[in-house]
Motif scaffolding. Structure first.
Motif, PDB file in Angstrom:
ATOM      1  N   GLN A   1       0.264   0.548 -20.601  1.00  0.00           N
ATOM      2  CA  GLN A   1      -1.471   1.584 -21.895  1.00  0.00           C
ATOM      3  C   GLN A   1      -1.151   2.389 -21.419  1.00  0.00           C
ATOM      4  O   GLN A   1      -1.634   3.762 -21.307  1.00  0.00           O
ATOM      5  N   GLU A   2      -1.329   2.683 -19.337  1.00  0.00           N
ATOM      6  CA  GLU A   2      -1.048   3.535 -18.624  1.00  0.00           C
ATOM      7  C   GLU A   2       0.200   4.591 -18.676  1.00  0.00           C
ATOM      8  O   GLU A   2       0.198   5.893 -18.783  1.00  0.00           O
ATOM      9  N   CYS A   3       1.779   3.922 -19.035  1.00  0.00           N
ATOM     10  CA  CYS A   3       2.668   4.915 -18.826  1.00  0.00           C
ATOM     11  C   CYS A   3       2.606   5.730 -20.658  1.00  0.00           C
ATOM     12  O   CYS A   3       2.812   7.070 -20.493  1.00  0.00           O
TER      13      CYS A   3
ATOM     14  N   PRO B   1       1.208  -1.009  -0.440  1.00  0.00           N
ATOM     15  CA  PRO B   1      -0.168   0.122   0.238  1.00  0.00           C
ATOM     16  C   PRO B   1       0.937   0.974  -0.074  1.00  0.00           C
ATOM     17  O   PRO B   1       0.209   2.192  -0.490  1.00  0.00           O
ATOM     18  N   ARG B   2       2.581   1.362   0.542  1.00  0.00           N
ATOM     19  CA  ARG B   2       2.848   2.501   0.253  1.00  0.00           C
ATOM     20  C   ARG B   2       3.500   2.828  -1.300  1.00  0.00           C
ATOM     21  O   ARG B   2       3.934   3.900  -0.981  1.00  0.00           O
ATOM     22  N   ILE B   3       3.380   2.015  -2.059  1.00  0.00           N
ATOM     23  CA  ILE B   3       4.495   1.511  -3.088  1.00  0.00           C
ATOM     24  C   ILE B   3       3.340   1.881  -4.126  1.00  0.00           C
ATOM     25  O   ILE B   3       2.490   0.872  -5.006  1.00  0.00           O
ATOM     26  N   ARG B   4       2.765   2.925  -4.824  1.00  0.00           N
ATOM     27  CA  ARG B   4       1.363   2.723  -5.792  1.00  0.00           C
ATOM     28  C   ARG B   4       1.674   3.009  -7.271  1.00  0.00           C
ATOM     29  O   ARG B   4       3.076   4.125  -7.707  1.00  0.00           O
ATOM     30  N   SER B   5       1.253   2.170  -8.516  1.00  0.00           N
ATOM     31  CA  SER B   5       2.203   2.315  -9.164  1.00  0.00           C
ATOM     32  C   SER B   5       3.887   2.193  -9.803  1.00  0.00           C
ATOM     33  O   SER B   5       3.969   3.914 -10.364  1.00  0.00           O
ATOM     34  N   PRO B   6       3.778   1.437  -9.533  1.00  0.00           N
ATOM     35  CA  PRO B   6       6.021   2.046  -9.624  1.00  0.00           C
ATOM     36  C   PRO B   6       5.941   2.167 -11.222  1.00  0.00           C
ATOM     37  O   PRO B   6       6.890   2.936 -10.971  1.00  0.00           O
ATOM     38  N   HIS B   7       5.230   1.422 -12.163  1.00  0.00           N
ATOM     39  CA  HIS B   7       5.472   1.819 -13.389  1.00  0.00           C
ATOM     40  C   HIS B   7       5.440   3.383 -13.912  1.00  0.00           C
ATOM     41  O   HIS B   7       6.173   3.446 -14.751  1.00  0.00           O
ATOM     42  N   LEU B   8       4.154   3.714 -13.581  1.00  0.00           N
ATOM     43  CA  LEU B   8       4.521   5.701 -14.018  1.00  0.00           C
ATOM     44  C   LEU B   8       4.638   5.945 -13.362  1.00  0.00           C
ATOM     45  O   LEU B   8       5.178   7.109 -13.700  1.00  0.00           O
TER      46      LEU B   8
ATOM     47  N   PHE C   1      -4.149  13.359 -13.457  1.00  0.00           N
ATOM     48  CA  PHE C   1      -3.724  12.211 -14.394  1.00  0.00           C
ATOM     49  C   PHE C   1      -3.183  11.637 -13.032  1.00  0.00           C
ATOM     50  O   PHE C   1      -3.304  10.917 -12.356  1.00  0.00           O
ATOM     51  N   LEU C   2      -2.034  11.996 -12.641  1.00  0.00           N
ATOM     52  CA  LEU C   2      -0.889  11.489 -11.478  1.00  0.00           C
ATOM     53  C   LEU C   2      -2.042  11.547  -9.945  1.00  0.00           C
ATOM     54  O   LEU C   2      -1.543  10.503  -9.198  1.00  0.00           O
ATOM     55  N   ASN C   3      -2.374  12.779  -9.633  1.00  0.00           N
ATOM     56  CA  ASN C   3      -3.325  12.956  -8.618  1.00  0.00           C
ATOM     57  C   ASN C   3      -4.543  11.499  -8.772  1.00  0.00           C
ATOM     58  O   ASN C   3      -4.358  11.246  -7.671  1.00  0.00           O
ATOM     59  N   TYR C   4      -4.830  11.256  -9.505  1.00  0.00           N
ATOM     60  CA  TYR C   4      -5.923   9.777  -9.540  1.00  0.00           C
ATOM     61  C   TYR C   4      -5.104   7.774  -9.215  1.00  0.00           C
ATOM     62  O   TYR C   4      -5.778   8.226  -8.586  1.00  0.00           O
TER      63      TYR C   4
ATOM     64  N   HIS D   1      -2.169   8.992  -5.997  1.00  0.00           N
ATOM     65  CA  HIS D   1      -2.668  10.180  -5.160  1.00  0.00           C
ATOM     66  C   HIS D   1      -1.869  11.405  -4.598  1.00  0.00           C
ATOM     67  O   HIS D   1      -1.418  11.245  -3.194  1.00  0.00           O
ATOM     68  N   TRP D   2      -0.577  11.547  -5.943  1.00  0.00           N
ATOM     69  CA  TRP D   2      -0.043  12.899  -5.484  1.00  0.00           C
ATOM     70  C   TRP D   2      -1.157  13.777  -5.421  1.00  0.00           C
ATOM     71  O   TRP D   2      -1.366  14.156  -5.407  1.00  0.00           O
ATOM     72  N   GLU D   3      -0.078  15.078  -4.497  1.00  0.00           N
ATOM     73  CA  GLU D   3      -1.237  16.304  -4.188  1.00  0.00           C
ATOM     74  C   GLU D   3      -0.381  17.346  -5.319  1.00  0.00           C
ATOM     75  O   GLU D   3       0.683  17.069  -5.714  1.00  0.00           O
ATOM     76  N   PRO D   4      -1.422  18.076  -5.883  1.00  0.00           N
ATOM     77  CA  PRO D   4      -0.978  19.022  -7.206  1.00  0.00           C
ATOM     78  C   PRO D   4       0.513  19.816  -7.116  1.00  0.00           C
ATOM     79  O   PRO D   4       1.261  20.028  -8.151  1.00  0.00           O
ATOM     80  N   SER D   5       0.605  19.897  -5.811  1.00  0.00           N
ATOM     81  CA  SER D   5       2.075  20.501  -5.310  1.00  0.00           C
ATOM     82  C   SER D   5       3.205  20.349  -5.807  1.00  0.00           C
ATOM     83  O   SER D   5       4.236  20.754  -6.593  1.00  0.00           O
TER      84      SER D   5
END
Length: 552
Positions: free
Chosen positions: A127-129, A48-55, A395-398, A401-405
């Motif tokens: 596809q996501e990349c 859960p601490r590592i989300r979508s490492p490919h992106l 896209f990256l926020n979705y 889950h990174w903050e826009p800033s």
């Protein structure tokens, strides 16, 4: 991946380590699967601490490659696998599962072999990349088959200057420069291989390397010829020139390897001379005591001429491992060496002939083909666009889950690079960085890993939505993300983050920029900075002189 065995180890002595600016203003084809596969284990076993490492990997490496390294990346994705690759993928899958592939039922004659494509999870990652890269403004090409094949074709035809891939097949597809390793945060981040260096040092050209792959195994045939390792294959292949090697392999595969004039028996290693003289039927008499020509009885009366030359009055006893250097023994040794080498050639040829349907012409055609994808420099296939910042933030926020800033901070080096290139091309346009910031001044010279940069101050020119959350702290999960999916930063994973500087109540952003690019965009500012630095140096010298006078 690529040529089986330790083929990369064979090429290692010919690697070049290049500096940070090696790819500046150059085009480079990137095998996207190469980046994703490196994190495939993390994708399967993510926490859960590592989300979508490919992106995460694709985002940070693309930003670094474009801004820090100054390259123009062209990303290439795999197309549909050939039936040969699909069959090899099935065999590899069952081998990794501990199942003997030979025990599996085979397709009847006339039926197509089952196709084992990439799993759905990997396809979804690709596809996501691709979607992420298109939002970053990067060109993405889809190969007809293998991505490294199209990368090599782009390089061979001069559309790109290098390929980034770990697949050694790229050389067989015609690549001229392959970057295998990218090491972040070091003085020489690029480990690259030029085909010209390999040809000169190893003595193998493209078709000869194809022959090596056929003998030791490759992505389309995992097994090759039984008994052939890389060193043995190279030794055998170098018996023939590039123009004849594949034809000769076909002949040997059919059992045509009779020792006659013009056959392979006449092509020897350079250190094994070919003698047309007939070997003597019987070796001349040699002394059993000293080992030199002549009889022991004669040498007991008078020491032989060889022993006298060594300063002895009597015939000396031969040491352990003694080899006579007389012309007769020398000819005898050369004849034995030649016969031994001919026997080795016959043995290798028999091993090849024992393989059914060798070599596979379909594999040869795949490697030598020059039609691995469709592209055109005149259309959008090889053009770079500005990143769609707001869509990218969403896209990256979705997905992350990174903050826009946080996202905008990590994108800022890419935006400054684009801005400086635009100003250098159109100096009188009065452009603003991202319609918000303007170039203020050069803060100082900064050296990072032995490479100098200008530390640039950017000032907010107009009031608008705040692009950065200056006071916000990065969350624990974001810190984990910025460290890397697996805690590794051995490639271009570390993003450049703009520093915050408050001066006289004004807030500035500081970024490291290439000195030549800053000089091209703002030559007057560079002259002003250098002039001020020179004046400051003179003032320091005057103060030192005055201090010395005062001491006296």
């Amino acid at each position: 991946m690529g040529v089986a065995g330790n083929f990369w180890d064979l090429l290692k002595p010919y690697a070049r380590n290049k500096g940070v600016d090696f790819l500046r203003n150059k085009r480079v084809a990137v095998d996207l699967s190469f980046w994703i596969v490196q994190h495939e284990a993390a994708i399967r076993h993510k926490t859960p601490r590592i989300r979508s490492p490919h992106l995460r990997t694709t985002f940070f490496r693309t930003v670094s490659l474009f801004s820090k390294m100054g390259a123009f990346p062209v990303f290439v994705v795999d197309g549909e696998s050939s039936p040969l690759k699909a069959q090899a993928r099935i065999e590899r899958f069952f081998c990794n599962s501990g199942v003997d592939p030979s025990a599996l039922p085979k397709a009847a004659e006339g039926e197509e072999a089952p196709v084992k494509q990439r799993n759905q999870a990997f396809t979804r990652c690709v596809q996501e990349c691709v979607e992420l890269l298109e939002l970053l403004g990067m060109p993405v090409l889809r190969a007809c088959g293998e991505a490294e094949a199209l990368c090599a074709q782009l390089n061979s035809e001069g559309h790109v200057d290098a390929c980034i891939t770990a697949d050694s097949d790229a050389f067989l597809f015609g690549a001229k420069c392959v970057i295998k390793c990218l090491r972040s945060n070091c003085k020489e981040p690029f480990e690259c291989y030029y085909i010209s260096d390999v040809e000169a040092g190893l003595g193998l050209k493209r078709k000869q390397m194809v022959a090596v792959a056929l003998l030791v195994g490759n992505d389309y045939d995992l097994h090759g010829v039984s008994g052939f390792g890389v060193d043995t294959a190279v030794r055998f292949v170098k018996l023939f020139s590039e123009d004849e090697i594949l034809t000769r392999l076909c002949e040997v595969g059919k059992g045509v390897f009779a020792f006659s004039e013009g056959s392979i028996s006449l092509a020897m290693d350079s250190h094994v001379p070919i003698s047309n003289e007939v070997s003597p039927s019987a070796r001349s008499q040699h002394c059993s005591h000293c080992g030199h020509p002549g009889s022991k009885k004669a040498h007991q009366k008078t020491a032989c001429e060889y022993c006298i030359l060594n300063g002895s009055e009597n015939c000396m006893e031969k040491p352990t491992g003694f080899k006579c250097l007389c012309s007769t023994c020398d000819k005898d040794r050369k004849t034995k060496e030649q016969k031994k080498y001919e026997n080795w050639q016959i043995k290798m040829c028999k091993m090849i002939a024992a393989e059914q349907n060798f070599p596979n012409n379909a594999i040869i055609e795949l490697y030598l083909s020059s039609n691995h994808g469709n592209y055109d420099e005149k259309d959008a296939h090889l053009l770079w666009d500005k990143p769609k910042v707001e869509t990218l933030v969403e896209f990256l926020n979705y997905h992350q889950h990174w903050e826009p800033s946080y996202i905008r901070q990590r994108m800022f080096p890419m935006l400054t690079t684009i801005y400086l290139r635009e100003v250098a091309s159109n100096p009188n346009e009065g452009l603003l960085l991202h319609s918000q910031y303007e170039f203020h001044s050069i803060q100082r010279l900064k050296v990072r890993y032995g490479h100098p940069y200008y530390l640039i101050k950017w000032k907010k020119a107009i009031q608008s939505t705040v692009m950065y959350d200056v006071s916000g702290e990065q969350s624990e999960s974001e810190e984990m993300e910025s460290m890397g999916a697996n805690g590794s930063n051995d490639m271009l994973d570390e993003p450049d983050v703009p520093l915050i500087l408050t001066d006289n109540g004004c807030c500035f952003l500081l970024t490291d920029e290439n000195m030549e690019l800053v000089q091209a965009a703002f030559p007057k500012e560079v002259d002003r900075y250098l002039g001020g630095k020179e004046i400051k140096g003179i003032q320091i010298k005057r103060k030192k002189i005055q201090f010395k006078i005062w001491q006296k």
